[in-house]
Design a protein around this motif. Structure first.
Motif, PDB file in Angstrom:
ATOM      1  N   ILE A  38       6.821 102.267  82.631  1.00 14.55           N
ATOM      2  CA  ILE A  38       5.290 101.718  81.995  1.00 14.55           C
ATOM      3  C   ILE A  38       4.603 102.449  82.424  1.00 14.55           C
ATOM      4  CG2 ILE A  38       4.967  99.955  83.747  1.00 14.55           C
ATOM      5  CD1 ILE A  38       5.246  99.578  79.970  1.00 14.55           C
ATOM      6  N   GLY A  39       4.368 102.719  83.444  1.00  7.75           N
ATOM      7  CA  GLY A  39       2.719 103.809  83.710  1.00  7.75           C
ATOM      8  C   GLY A  39       2.553 105.001  83.209  1.00  7.75           C
ATOM      9  N   PHE A  40       3.263 105.661  82.693  1.00  9.75           N
ATOM     10  CA  PHE A  40       3.026 106.403  82.263  1.00  9.75           C
ATOM     11  C   PHE A  40       3.410 106.313  80.372  1.00  9.75           C
ATOM     12  CE2 PHE A  40       4.345 110.531  84.149  1.00  9.75           C
ATOM     13  CZ  PHE A  40       3.482 110.563  85.201  1.00  9.75           C
ATOM     14  N   GLU A  41       4.227 105.068  79.679  1.00 13.28           N
ATOM     15  CA  GLU A  41       3.715 104.653  78.558  1.00 13.28           C
ATOM     16  C   GLU A  41       2.639 104.186  78.346  1.00 13.28           C
ATOM     17  OE1 GLU A  41       7.605 102.060  77.632  1.00 13.28           O
ATOM     18  OE2 GLU A  41       9.007 103.654  78.924  1.00 13.28           O
ATOM     19  N   ARG A  71      15.658 118.364  91.805  1.00 13.88           N
ATOM     20  CA  ARG A  71      17.158 118.450  92.424  1.00 13.88           C
ATOM     21  C   ARG A  71      15.908 118.564  94.131  1.00 13.88           C
ATOM     22  NH1 ARG A  71      21.611 118.784  90.619  1.00 13.88           N
ATOM     23  NH2 ARG A  71      22.040 119.231  87.837  1.00 13.88           N
ATOM     24  N   PRO A  72      16.847 118.137  95.199  1.00 13.69           N
ATOM     25  CA  PRO A  72      18.196 117.449  94.651  1.00 13.69           C
ATOM     26  C   PRO A  72      17.980 115.911  94.367  1.00 13.69           C
ATOM     27  CG  PRO A  72      17.861 117.679  96.779  1.00 13.69           C
ATOM     28  CD  PRO A  72      16.854 118.620  96.374  1.00 13.69           C
ATOM     29  N   TYR A  73      18.624 115.702  92.944  1.00 15.71           N
ATOM     30  CA  TYR A  73      18.388 113.950  92.871  1.00 15.71           C
ATOM     31  C   TYR A  73      18.461 113.054  94.044  1.00 15.71           C
ATOM     32  CZ  TYR A  73      17.854 115.727  87.954  1.00 15.71           C
ATOM     33  OH  TYR A  73      17.604 115.981  87.078  1.00 15.71           O
ATOM     34  N   ARG A  74      17.712 111.734  93.948  1.00 18.34           N
ATOM     35  CA  ARG A  74      17.451 110.737  94.845  1.00 18.34           C
ATOM     36  C   ARG A  74      18.359 109.432  93.881  1.00 18.34           C
ATOM     37  NH1 ARG A  74      11.565 110.853  96.717  1.00 18.34           N
ATOM     38  NH2 ARG A  74      11.617 110.689  94.576  1.00 18.34           N
ATOM     39  N   GLU A  75      18.830 108.901  94.790  1.00 16.46           N
ATOM     40  CA  GLU A  75      18.868 107.581  94.440  1.00 16.46           C
ATOM     41  C   GLU A  75      18.072 107.096  93.073  1.00 16.46           C
ATOM     42  OE1 GLU A  75      21.978 104.386  95.949  1.00 16.46           O
ATOM     43  OE2 GLU A  75      19.892 103.860  97.440  1.00 16.46           O
ATOM     44  N   ILE A  76      16.265 106.835  94.670  1.00 14.92           N
ATOM     45  CA  ILE A  76      15.524 106.170  93.382  1.00 14.92           C
ATOM     46  C   ILE A  76      15.121 106.818  92.066  1.00 14.92           C
ATOM     47  CG2 ILE A  76      13.742 107.648  94.658  1.00 14.92           C
ATOM     48  CD1 ILE A  76      13.321 103.613  93.818  1.00 14.92           C
ATOM     49  N   ASP A  77      15.739 108.361  91.333  1.00 17.88           N
ATOM     50  CA  ASP A  77      15.294 108.563  90.483  1.00 17.88           C
ATOM     51  C   ASP A  77      16.110 107.941  89.565  1.00 17.88           C
ATOM     52  OD1 ASP A  77      13.998 110.341  90.977  1.00 17.88           O
ATOM     53  OD2 ASP A  77      15.609 111.916  91.883  1.00 17.88           O
ATOM     54  N   ASN A  78      16.925 106.579  89.609  1.00 18.19           N
ATOM     55  CA  ASN A  78      16.499 105.793  88.676  1.00 18.19           C
ATOM     56  C   ASN A  78      16.015 105.089  87.584  1.00 18.19           C
ATOM     57  OD1 ASN A  78      16.755 102.896  89.252  1.00 18.19           O
ATOM     58  ND2 ASN A  78      17.620 104.106  90.940  1.00 18.19           N
ATOM     59  N   THR A  79      14.838 105.770  88.247  1.00 25.64           N
ATOM     60  CA  THR A  79      13.036 104.855  88.497  1.00 25.64           C
ATOM     61  C   THR A  79      12.455 105.543  87.727  1.00 25.64           C
ATOM     62  OG1 THR A  79      12.486 105.191  89.944  1.00 25.64           O
ATOM     63  CG2 THR A  79      13.269 103.157  90.111  1.00 25.64           C
ATOM     64  N   ALA A  80      12.917 106.565  87.363  1.00 27.20           N
ATOM     65  CA  ALA A  80      12.490 108.032  86.447  1.00 27.20           C
ATOM     66  C   ALA A  80      11.941 107.407  85.184  1.00 27.20           C
ATOM     67  CB  ALA A  80      13.050 109.043  85.765  1.00 27.20           C
ATOM     68  N   PRO A  81      11.049 107.853  84.393  1.00 27.10           N
ATOM     69  CA  PRO A  81      10.086 107.644  83.421  1.00 27.10           C
ATOM     70  C   PRO A  81      11.031 108.182  82.143  1.00 27.10           C
ATOM     71  CG  PRO A  81       8.851 108.381  83.873  1.00 27.10           C
ATOM     72  CD  PRO A  81      10.041 108.611  85.064  1.00 27.10           C
ATOM     73  N   GLY A  82      12.407 107.949  81.923  1.00 31.86           N
ATOM     74  CA  GLY A  82      12.822 108.915  81.034  1.00 31.86           C
ATOM     75  C   GLY A  82      12.337 108.327  79.493  1.00 31.86           C
ATOM     76  N   ALA A 347      -1.776  97.752  85.271  1.00 29.92           N
ATOM     77  CA  ALA A 347      -2.237  98.792  83.848  1.00 29.92           C
ATOM     78  C   ALA A 347      -1.722  99.449  82.561  1.00 29.92           C
ATOM     79  CB  ALA A 347      -3.045  99.691  84.462  1.00 29.92           C
ATOM     80  N   GLY A 348      -0.257  99.304  83.125  1.00 29.00           N
ATOM     81  CA  GLY A 348       1.074  99.982  82.171  1.00 29.00           C
ATOM     82  C   GLY A 348       1.441  98.891  81.246  1.00 29.00           C
ATOM     83  N   PRO A 349       1.245  97.936  80.949  1.00 23.84           N
ATOM     84  CA  PRO A 349       1.936  96.667  80.775  1.00 23.84           C
ATOM     85  C   PRO A 349       0.830  96.230  79.363  1.00 23.84           C
ATOM     86  CG  PRO A 349       2.221  95.725  81.881  1.00 23.84           C
ATOM     87  CD  PRO A 349       1.903  97.268  82.750  1.00 23.84           C
ATOM     88  N   PHE A 350      -0.549  96.265  79.859  1.00 28.84           N
ATOM     89  CA  PHE A 350      -1.856  95.834  79.360  1.00 28.84           C
ATOM     90  C   PHE A 350      -2.719  97.016  78.125  1.00 28.84           C
ATOM     91  CE2 PHE A 350      -6.379  97.379  79.181  1.00 28.84           C
ATOM     92  CZ  PHE A 350      -6.861  96.370  78.607  1.00 28.84           C
ATOM     93  N   LEU A 351      -1.935  98.759  78.992  1.00 32.74           N
ATOM     94  CA  LEU A 351      -2.035  99.304  77.643  1.00 32.74           C
ATOM     95  C   LEU A 351      -1.989  99.250  76.504  1.00 32.74           C
ATOM     96  CD1 LEU A 351      -3.329 102.318  80.547  1.00 32.74           C
ATOM     97  CD2 LEU A 351      -4.694 101.595  79.081  1.00 32.74           C
ATOM     98  N   VAL A 352      -0.068  99.157  76.803  1.00 27.69           N
ATOM     99  CA  VAL A 352       1.315  99.682  75.627  1.00 27.69           C
ATOM    100  C   VAL A 352       0.657  97.943  75.325  1.00 27.69           C
ATOM    101  CG1 VAL A 352       3.001  99.028  75.727  1.00 27.69           C
ATOM    102  CG2 VAL A 352       2.917 100.555  77.026  1.00 27.69           C
TER     103      VAL A 352
END
Length: 370
Positions: A38-41, A71-82, A347-352
């Protein structure tokens, strides 16, 4: 509720948008963690609203810095801003971004599932509850060995990313994977009253954190992002649309007079998490614009926007945003969370929301950074 005479005018609102975006660019993004999406969006929304390419340039730069060390990917990469990275690719045409998204999707779709939902963490990040609630012996045992968990936040991560990437890359398998995640998360976490639980533990086969305020925002925007990519004739559009409407209806009927929501929403004596209003101002307004919701939702979105705007100081800092919650089996955990943090999920959802609520037609096209 903020008096009409005290509400910031259009110019002052844009000044706060710029200040919030500038401040967000100073946040130490970890690549990747909760809130990055949401920050990047939000930064991309700031470029759209202000016609300033610096914010898009920040997102592009962060992505390019991540690619060689992904790489190597980590479990926390499930939060990536895809989803945001897919939007970035559409804006820039940078093929390296698209290639990185496809590689990340390969990792994410290889995870095992629980009731059809990708496991977020094989060891769910349970913590002792904020506020010091007493846990039962079974709950104490879960702190030591919680087992795997799935989280509502991932309705904003996995499903929109995979559907959007599938559309961008012309890969229906990715679209199907994303749609499948949306349906599975809805089936697992959405409750009879339309609100979502925060998380599910495989070990107990139970959901926890019913009606966490900000969690409804993750679900609201995630469902919308999926629906925007699906034609109305898609066989799974109808149940996803129905889920979105049920959630929106629940938010409409539970908004407090000041434009905010308690957290958890059912506890009207709990504090008003200001990020919830920002998420709702964005998602409900978008739902109305897409013809998914009626005018009553638009009025709720407008009240939420005024509440959201009032929670942002002229220097761009936010008021009333809680810390990262991780997870707890104690219902009082949510009301006991500390507040006052300057984080992307404030801040992210405020900007969106600002992009949905403020006119942008008179602004010049964004100037590319760099």
């Amino acid at each position: 509720m903020t008096d009409l005479a005290e509400r910031p005018g259009h110019t002052e609102a844009l000044d706060r948008v710029r200040a919030a975006a500038d401040r967000l660019c100073t946040y130490p993004f970890a690549c990747w963690h909760y809130g990055d999406s949401i920050g990047f969006e939000g930064l991309l929304a700031a470029t759209d609203l202000l016609g300033d390419g610096r914010y898009e340039g920040f997102v592009h730069g962060a992505c390019k810095a991540w690619i060689p060390r992904a790489r190597p990917y980590r479990e926390i990469d499930n939060t990536a801003p895809g989803y945001a990275l897919c939007l970035l690719y559409e804006r820039t045409g940078d093929e390296a971004v698209l290639a990185a998204c496809l590689d990340l999707a390969g990792f994410l779709t290889a995870r095992r599932t629980v009731h059809g939902v990708y496991v977020s963490f094989e060891r769910a990040p349970l913590r002792t509850p904020y506020g010091g609630a007493t846990l039962s012996p079974d709950e104490h045992a879960l702190l030591d060995d919680p087992g795997a968990g799935t989280f509502v936040d991932c309705l904003h991560f996995d499903a929109p990313f995979l559907v959007k990437l599938g559309r961008v890359a012309n890969d229906e398998r990715l679209v199907d994977a994303g749609v499948g995640q949306a349906l599975a998360i809805v089936g697992l976490l959405q409750q009879p009253d339309g609100l979502f639980a925060h998380f599910f533990l495989e070990r107990t086969e139970k959901t926890y954190g019913h009606g966490w305020g900000r969690g409804q925002g993750w679900a609201l925007l995630g469902l919308l992002d999926v629906l925007e990519q699906l034609p109305e004739s898609h066989p799974d559009a109808s149940p996803i649309r129905a889920s979105f409407v049920r959630l929106a209806d629940a938010l409409v009927r539970t908004q407090e007079p000041d434009g905010h929501w308690p957290t958890p929403i059912a506890d009207r004596s709990s504090f008003h998490e200001t990020s919830t209003a920002s998420f709702a101002a964005a998602g409900l307004a978008r739902g109305v614009a897409l013809g998914l919701l009626d005018a009553s939702a638009g009025a709720v979105a407008r009240r939420a926007w005024h509440a959201s705007l009032a929670s942002v100081r002229p220097d761009g800092s936010t008021i009333g945003v809680s810390a990262a919650l991780w997870a707890s089996t104690a219902p009082t955990h949510y009301a006991g969370a500390p507040v006052g943090f300057q984080v992307p999920w404030g801040a992210g959802p405020f900007l969106v929301a600002a992009r949905e609520q403020l006119p942008i037609s008179d602004l010049t096209p964004p100037v590319r950074a760099g």
